[in-house]
Scaffold this active site. Structure first.
Site, mmCIF file in Angstrom:
data_model
loop_
_atom_site.group_PDB
_atom_site.id
_atom_site.type_symbol
_atom_site.label_atom_id
_atom_site.label_comp_id
_atom_site.label_asym_id
_atom_site.label_seq_id
_atom_site.Cartn_x
_atom_site.Cartn_y
_atom_site.Cartn_z
ATOM 1 C CB CYS A 1 0.408 1.779 4.058
ATOM 2 S SG CYS A 1 -1.361 1.218 4.064
ATOM 3 C CB CYS B 1 -0.984 -0.081 1.370
ATOM 4 S SG CYS B 1 -1.964 1.333 1.653
#
Length: 124
Positions: A33, A30
């Site tokens: 993230c 991600c």
């Protein structure tokens, strides 16, 4: 204090045994993230009185499902075992710092009592 990895086995105990716990639900693939990780880590270093935990949603799929994670990163904040913040998306450093200060100042027992009273008045 740096971040700690939370698992299905350590999650509940960590939430219940600490005053304030911030939990970052993330995954290695991600992009947002990975962008949020340094912000989360920096906040953990400057707030030694707060526990910062990370949940790898790939390794802890059951925990992510139990927490109803639908999008990552998702940040959850617990105070005295109560969920007080739950939002998907990466926060910028200033917003994360502001959130931490608000949670520190929050009288969670009063907030719960007010919410319960409001619910009871709606039920009447």
């Amino acid at each position: 204090m740096s971040t700690i990895d939370l698992t299905g086995e350590s999650f509940e105990k960590t939430i219940l045994e600490n005053e304030i716990v911030l939990v970052d639900f993330w995954a290695s693939w991600c992009g947002p993230c990975r962008q949020f990780a340094p912000t989360f880590e920096a906040a953990s270093e400057s707030n030694a009185d707060v526990v910062f935990g990370k949940v790898d949603t790939e390794a802890e799929q059951q925990l992510a499902a139990a927490a109803s994670i639908r999008s990552i990163p998702t940040l959850m904040v617990f105070k005295k075992g109560n969920l007080v913040f739950n939002e998907a998306g990466a926060l910028p450093p200033q917003a994360l710092d502001s959130l931490i200060e608000q949670v520190k100042a929050l009288d969670v027992e009063k907030a719960i009592a007010e919410a319960k009273a409001a619910q009871e008045s709606q039920d009447d």
